[in-house]
Structures are given as C-alpha cells and as structure tokens.
Design a protein around this motif. Structure first.
Motif, PDB file in Angstrom:
ATOM      1  N   PRO A 182     -24.347  43.645  19.836  1.00 33.55           N
ATOM      2  CA  PRO A 182     -25.109  42.402  19.712  1.00 33.55           C
ATOM      3  C   PRO A 182     -24.445  41.262  20.487  1.00 33.55           C
ATOM      4  N   HIS A 183     -25.165  40.174  20.586  1.00 33.77           N
ATOM      5  CA  HIS A 183     -24.673  38.965  21.245  1.00 33.77           C
ATOM      6  C   HIS A 183     -24.815  37.793  20.293  1.00 33.77           C
ATOM      7  N   PHE A 184     -23.995  36.770  20.516  1.00 35.90           N
ATOM      8  CA  PHE A 184     -24.016  35.557  19.696  1.00 35.90           C
ATOM      9  C   PHE A 184     -24.400  34.380  20.573  1.00 35.90           C
ATOM     10  N   LEU A 185     -25.219  33.471  20.030  1.00 34.20           N
ATOM     11  CA  LEU A 185     -25.598  32.244  20.724  1.00 34.20           C
ATOM     12  C   LEU A 185     -25.401  31.078  19.772  1.00 34.20           C
ATOM     13  N   CYS A 186     -24.560  30.117  20.177  1.00 32.54           N
ATOM     14  CA  CYS A 186     -24.356  28.911  19.373  1.00 32.54           C
ATOM     15  C   CYS A 186     -25.560  27.991  19.567  1.00 32.54           C
ATOM     16  N   GLU A 187     -26.194  27.650  18.476  1.00 31.62           N
ATOM     17  CA  GLU A 187     -27.391  26.806  18.542  1.00 31.62           C
ATOM     18  C   GLU A 187     -27.058  25.344  18.846  1.00 31.62           C
ATOM     19  N   ASP A 188     -25.792  24.957  18.730  1.00 27.99           N
ATOM     20  CA  ASP A 188     -25.413  23.573  19.004  1.00 27.99           C
ATOM     21  C   ASP A 188     -24.975  23.377  20.454  1.00 27.99           C
ATOM     22  N   CYS A 189     -23.986  24.131  20.905  1.00 28.62           N
ATOM     23  CA  CYS A 189     -23.453  23.918  22.251  1.00 28.62           C
ATOM     24  C   CYS A 189     -24.001  24.891  23.286  1.00 28.62           C
TER      25      CYS A 189
END
Length: 127
Positions: free
Chosen positions: A84-91
C-alpha cells in the motif's frame, strides 16, 4: 522497452529519485524538470523507467499518478510484493508502506494488480 541508455535526462530522474524519500506526482515532476525538458519527454522517460522496473506508480485520491523508486532494488514490479501507499492529507507527501498485502482469491476472477491508498496525517503534520 528496457532502459538501455543512461542519457543526461534519464540521469536527472535517477538522481532525483535517489535523493527523494517518497513518491512524486506527475505534476511535480513536470514542474521540476520544466527548464530541462518538455512535458512529453518527462512522460516518455517515466514510462521507460517504469517499464524497466526502476520506478513504479500508483494513483492518489485526486487521480494523479505518483511515481516512486521500486522497493528493495527489485528490477520488476512483478518481483515486488503488493504494497500500500500513504498520502498525507495536510502536506501531500506520499510514500510506499513496507507492508506486504495479499491479493484476494475470488472464484472466476483473476486479479492481476490492486492498489491500496491510506490517507491521514504524517508525523510532521501531527505535531
């Protein structure tokens, strides 16, 4: 198509992905290299690097394609475990997560690939 020549433009990509810890969106890549090459060349080189197994890509929640260096030096996406991959919703940073996932077995279906994207806050944005 394999990556046969390490041209000046290909070297720019390899150097960037060697320094960058995480995935980079296509929009960022076009912007980074706008003074060195046109948009078509960026897409062509990314395609070559992905086909040769140096990079892999995934689609984020906005439908943008993001590219990352293949994990553990694997030369083919087929040699890598699905992850899986992670995406920061803020930066907006994104990265591969070192978690192996198992594609489900479903009768009468063949699953060739799957994408999992986890959304949240990175450590810097939590502070």
């Amino acid at each position: 198509m394999s990556l046969t020549r390490k041209t000046k433009t290909v070297k720019l990509f390899l150097d960037l992905f060697e320094k960058k810890n995480g995935a980079i969106s296509i929009i960022e890549l076009v912007s980074i290299f706008k003074n060195d090459m046109n948009k078509t060349t960026v897409y062509r080189i990314l395609s070559r690097l992905e086909e040769s197994g140096i990079l892999h890509s995934f689609v984020d929640k906005k439908g943008l394609k993001r590219y990352a260096k293949n994990l553990l030096g694997k030369k083919s996406i087929k040699d890598q475990s699905p992850h899986p991959h992670f995406l920061c919703e803020d930066c907006g940073i994104s990265k591969c997560l070192p978690i192996k996932i198992q594609n489900p077995t479903i009768p009468d279906l063949i699953i060739n690939s799957a994408e999992q994207l986890y959304l949240g806050q990175c450590g810097n944005c939590q502070a």
